[in-house]
Scaffold this motif. Structure first.
Motif, PDB file in Angstrom:
ATOM      1  N   ILE A  32       0.875  -1.178   0.000  1.00 33.64           N
ATOM      2  CA  ILE A  32       0.000   0.000   0.000  1.00 33.64           C
ATOM      3  C   ILE A  32       0.904   1.217   0.000  1.00 33.64           C
ATOM      4  O   ILE A  32       1.748   1.370   0.872  1.00 33.64           O
ATOM      5  CB  ILE A  32      -0.933   0.021   1.220  1.00 33.64           C
ATOM      6  N   THR A  33       0.742   2.075  -0.976  1.00 30.43           N
ATOM      7  CA  THR A  33       1.665   3.196  -1.154  1.00 30.43           C
ATOM      8  C   THR A  33       1.008   4.533  -0.808  1.00 30.43           C
ATOM      9  O   THR A  33      -0.218   4.622  -0.674  1.00 30.43           O
ATOM     10  CB  THR A  33       2.152   3.264  -2.606  1.00 30.43           C
ATOM     11  N   TYR A  34       1.831   5.548  -0.707  1.00 28.94           N
ATOM     12  CA  TYR A  34       1.329   6.903  -0.493  1.00 28.94           C
ATOM     13  C   TYR A  34       0.440   7.322  -1.661  1.00 28.94           C
ATOM     14  O   TYR A  34      -0.557   8.031  -1.479  1.00 28.94           O
ATOM     15  CB  TYR A  34       2.506   7.875  -0.344  1.00 28.94           C
ATOM     16  N   GLU A  35       0.794   6.843  -2.853  1.00 32.10           N
ATOM     17  CA  GLU A  35      -0.020   7.142  -4.053  1.00 32.10           C
ATOM     18  C   GLU A  35      -1.413   6.543  -3.919  1.00 32.10           C
ATOM     19  O   GLU A  35      -2.396   7.121  -4.405  1.00 32.10           O
ATOM     20  CB  GLU A  35       0.678   6.609  -5.303  1.00 32.10           C
ATOM     21  N   ASP A  36      -1.518   5.376  -3.285  1.00 34.77           N
ATOM     22  CA  ASP A  36      -2.832   4.762  -3.052  1.00 34.77           C
ATOM     23  C   ASP A  36      -3.697   5.658  -2.156  1.00 34.77           C
ATOM     24  O   ASP A  36      -4.900   5.809  -2.375  1.00 34.77           O
ATOM     25  CB  ASP A  36      -2.681   3.394  -2.383  1.00 34.77           C
ATOM     26  N   ILE A  37      -3.060   6.237  -1.127  1.00 34.74           N
ATOM     27  CA  ILE A  37      -3.789   7.136  -0.225  1.00 34.74           C
ATOM     28  C   ILE A  37      -4.259   8.381  -0.978  1.00 34.74           C
ATOM     29  O   ILE A  37      -5.402   8.827  -0.821  1.00 34.74           O
ATOM     30  CB  ILE A  37      -2.901   7.539   0.972  1.00 34.74           C
ATOM     31  N   GLU A  38      -3.371   8.924  -1.819  1.00 31.26           N
ATOM     32  CA  GLU A  38      -3.739  10.111  -2.607  1.00 31.26           C
ATOM     33  C   GLU A  38      -4.879   9.798  -3.571  1.00 31.26           C
ATOM     34  O   GLU A  38      -5.773  10.624  -3.796  1.00 31.26           O
ATOM     35  CB  GLU A  38      -2.516  10.620  -3.369  1.00 31.26           C
ATOM     36  N   ASP A  39      -4.860   8.595  -4.147  1.00 29.73           N
ATOM     37  CA  ASP A  39      -5.938   8.167  -5.048  1.00 29.73           C
ATOM     38  C   ASP A  39      -7.263   8.115  -4.298  1.00 29.73           C
ATOM     39  O   ASP A  39      -8.306   8.547  -4.820  1.00 29.73           O
ATOM     40  CB  ASP A  39      -5.595   6.793  -5.631  1.00 29.73           C
ATOM     41  N   ALA A  40      -7.232   7.608  -3.065  1.00 24.18           N
ATOM     42  CA  ALA A  40      -8.454   7.561  -2.253  1.00 24.18           C
ATOM     43  C   ALA A  40      -8.951   8.972  -1.943  1.00 24.18           C
ATOM     44  O   ALA A  40     -10.161   9.251  -1.981  1.00 24.18           O
ATOM     45  CB  ALA A  40      -8.182   6.791  -0.956  1.00 24.18           C
ATOM     46  N   ARG A  41      -8.026   9.859  -1.636  1.00 20.39           N
ATOM     47  CA  ARG A  41      -8.396  11.252  -1.336  1.00 20.39           C
ATOM     48  C   ARG A  41      -9.035  11.913  -2.564  1.00 20.39           C
ATOM     49  O   ARG A  41     -10.045  12.618  -2.453  1.00 20.39           O
ATOM     50  CB  ARG A  41      -7.164  12.032  -0.896  1.00 20.39           C
ATOM     51  N   ASP A  42      -8.453  11.674  -3.732  1.00 20.30           N
ATOM     52  CA  ASP A  42      -9.007  12.235  -4.968  1.00 20.30           C
ATOM     53  C   ASP A  42     -10.416  11.700  -5.227  1.00 20.30           C
ATOM     54  O   ASP A  42     -11.291  12.433  -5.695  1.00 20.30           O
ATOM     55  CB  ASP A  42      -8.101  11.895  -6.153  1.00 20.30           C
ATOM     56  N   ARG A  43     -10.616  10.432  -4.932  1.00 16.49           N
ATOM     57  CA  ARG A  43     -11.946   9.833  -5.157  1.00 16.49           C
ATOM     58  C   ARG A  43     -12.985  10.509  -4.263  1.00 16.49           C
ATOM     59  O   ARG A  43     -14.093  10.833  -4.715  1.00 16.49           O
ATOM     60  CB  ARG A  43     -11.882   8.330  -4.890  1.00 16.49           C
ATOM     61  N   LEU A  44     -12.655  10.716  -3.015  1.00 16.07           N
ATOM     62  CA  LEU A  44     -13.593  11.392  -2.110  1.00 16.07           C
ATOM     63  C   LEU A  44     -13.874  12.821  -2.572  1.00 16.07           C
ATOM     64  O   LEU A  44     -14.996  13.312  -2.449  1.00 16.07           O
ATOM     65  CB  LEU A  44     -13.042  11.385  -0.687  1.00 16.07           C
ATOM     66  N   ASP A  45     -12.860  13.478  -3.123  1.00 15.36           N
ATOM     67  CA  ASP A  45     -13.068  14.826  -3.676  1.00 15.36           C
ATOM     68  C   ASP A  45     -14.049  14.789  -4.845  1.00 15.36           C
ATOM     69  O   ASP A  45     -14.895  15.679  -4.988  1.00 15.36           O
ATOM     70  CB  ASP A  45     -11.739  15.425  -4.134  1.00 15.36           C
ATOM     71  N   ARG A  46     -13.942  13.746  -5.675  1.00 15.80           N
ATOM     72  CA  ARG A  46     -14.852  13.639  -6.832  1.00 15.80           C
ATOM     73  C   ARG A  46     -16.299  13.456  -6.377  1.00 15.80           C
ATOM     74  O   ARG A  46     -17.229  13.926  -7.037  1.00 15.80           O
ATOM     75  CB  ARG A  46     -14.446  12.452  -7.723  1.00 15.80           C
ATOM     76  N   PHE A  47     -16.488  12.764  -5.262  1.00 18.57           N
ATOM     77  CA  PHE A  47     -17.847  12.505  -4.776  1.00 18.57           C
ATOM     78  C   PHE A  47     -18.433  13.680  -3.991  1.00 18.57           C
ATOM     79  O   PHE A  47     -19.627  13.666  -3.656  1.00 18.57           O
ATOM     80  CB  PHE A  47     -17.860  11.245  -3.893  1.00 18.57           C
ATOM     81  N   ALA A  48     -17.629  14.690  -3.694  1.00 14.08           N
ATOM     82  CA  ALA A  48     -18.098  15.806  -2.864  1.00 14.08           C
ATOM     83  C   ALA A  48     -19.375  16.469  -3.399  1.00 14.08           C
ATOM     84  O   ALA A  48     -20.299  16.758  -2.614  1.00 14.08           O
ATOM     85  CB  ALA A  48     -16.980  16.833  -2.688  1.00 14.08           C
ATOM     86  N   PRO A  49     -19.491  16.740  -4.707  1.00 16.33           N
ATOM     87  CA  PRO A  49     -20.725  17.371  -5.197  1.00 16.33           C
ATOM     88  C   PRO A  49     -21.976  16.530  -4.931  1.00 16.33           C
ATOM     89  O   PRO A  49     -23.056  17.083  -4.649  1.00 16.33           O
ATOM     90  CB  PRO A  49     -20.477  17.510  -6.713  1.00 16.33           C
TER      91      PRO A  49
END
Length: 422
Positions: A32-49
């Motif tokens: 599990i990489t730091y990039e995986d965490i960033e990908d999860a964060r980006d996904r939550l940002d996409r769902f914000a609207p």
């Protein structure tokens, strides 16, 4: 000695003596990489609207599910008197107890995995593209209603997954253990979820939930014991916490380390958050898991290095505690293996002390929490020696649940704590 103390349900403290000297290298070796965490964060940002529409409580955070950070030094001063200790440094509480949607730490991982599953289905069927405004997902509720989600839970994970899944249109089955609170079951039913209760503990609920989905291609089982997606959803909390600290002009470093005390059940929530914190702060963050004296499954698994191959029942414990979210007899193999050389330590706390701290928190800070959410407070007491090494440390109690507790139930908690405050 530790094993004997655990068997006798004595409050116990264990410092990990096989910590890796290179935290970053150790984390990178776990898949599990730091990039995986960033990908999860980006996904939550996409769902914000979408979340802003479904849950107006997230409007003030622009669709981001995040909790407040609050200084509780007045509570610290009262705790010092109560326990006869000196606690150096400032004490904060992370109020995941007040997260939007389901009012617990499970709002992070549970909701994240439901959202990712919905995204995967919509991508696979070419109904959604990554660059779309995700509020359009509201038009796909009929499509998503073909699919089912199942989960095993002691309560809070079931709430987060049930509420989120139902809002998106999924059919939901929540398999609950005998220690799950009745009000949590009722709340799930009010959201249209199927609730199946077992006379056994958490392990049986997970086992039956897993079985129910095995032969159904339309059913997705969220596995609290082994889910990488749950883990990643929790890990996103770290960078957001870093931003909250910086807003307060608190920079974590060699001279000002961060001590974090996380209530632990099966381990997914505290494990994911610890992984994220270690990724952000490296050696300057110390993470400790807090467990009930009746259910110290993670400490037992890490200490013996048997992880999920040993249960608290194997050492004569009953796994019965007022901290329902922590009533787990066998730790997650996934989390144990990932953090065995990274987690700084574990400790156990009695139900009596959780109630005592709950009532003290209510009286001093006017913060109402579930018993589980107070487990971390004991870390401030156990870490009195480390306090002298780092007098400028920041101490952080991670509160896991509380603001959805019905007022009558909360009053019972507070009255119970009164008995032990004296």
């Amino acid at each position: 000695m530790l094993l004997e103390n655990l068997k006798q349900m004595k409050e116990s403290y264990w410092l990990n003596d096989h910590l890796s000297s290179d935290v970053k290298e150790e984390l990178n070796s776990k898949g599990i990489t730091y990039e995986d965490i960033e990908d999860a964060r980006d996904r939550l940002d996409r769902f914000a609207p979408l979340l802003k529409i479904l849950f107006p409580a997230t409007l003030k955070t622009n669709g981001i599910i995040e909790s407040p950070l609050q200084c509780i030094n007045t509570f610290k001063e009262k705790l010092e008197i109560l326990e006869g200790v000196k606690i150096n440094g400032d004490v904060f509480i992370k109020l995941d107890s007040h997260l939007p949607i389901s009012g617990s730490i499970k709002a992070r991982g549970g909701i994240y995995e439901v959202l990712k599953h919905a995204e995967d289905l919509l991508f696979q069927n070419k109904l959604l593209k990554i660059e779309d405004d995700y509020s359009k997902i509201l038009t796909f509720k009929e499509f998503l209603s073909q699919y089912k989600i199942a989960v095993g839970s002691t309560g809070n994970l079931g709430l987060s997954i049930g509420i989120m899944s139902a809002k998106l249109g999924f059919k939901v089955s929540v398999h609950m253990s005998n220690d799950a609170k009745e009000w949590k079951k009722q709340m799930l039913k009010e959201h249209g979820c199927e609730v199946i209760t077992y006379e056994s503990d958490y392990g049986k609920a997970v086992e039956e939930g897993r079985k129910s989905s095995q032969n159904d291609p339309f059913c997705y089982f969220i596995d609290d014991e082994n889910s990488k997606n749950l883990f990643l959803g929790y890990s996103v909390a770290a960078k957001r916490l870093k931003g909250q600290l910086q807003t307060l002009d608190i920079i974590i470093g060699d001279e000002r380390p961060l001590y974090v005390y996380l209530p632990c059940g099966v381990g997914g929530g505290p494990g994911g958050i610890s992984y994220g914190l270690k990724s952000e702060f490296g050696k300057n963050v110390k993470c400790f898991f807090a467990e009930p004296t009746h259910s110290p499954c993670m400490m037992l698994g890490l200490y013996t290095k048997k992880h999920d191959l040993i249960s608290v029942n194997d050492i004569g414990l009953d796994n019965k505690t007022a901290a329902d979210g922590l009533a787990v007899g066998r730790a997650s193999k996934l989390v144990g293996k990932i953090l065995e050389n990274v987690i700084d330590g574990c400790f156990s706390v009695s139900d009596e002390n959780m109630y005592k701290y709950l009532t003290l928190m209510h009286k001093i800070e006017n913060i109402d929490l579930e018993p589980s959410a107070l487990a971390g407070v004991k870390g401030l007491v156990f870490n009195k020696e480390l306090n002298n090494i780092h007098p400028n440390a920041i101490h952080l109690i991670w509160a896991t649940g509380g603001n959805m507790v019905p007022p009558k139930e909360m009053q019972k908690f507070i009255q119970e704590g009164e008995k032990y405050l004296g």
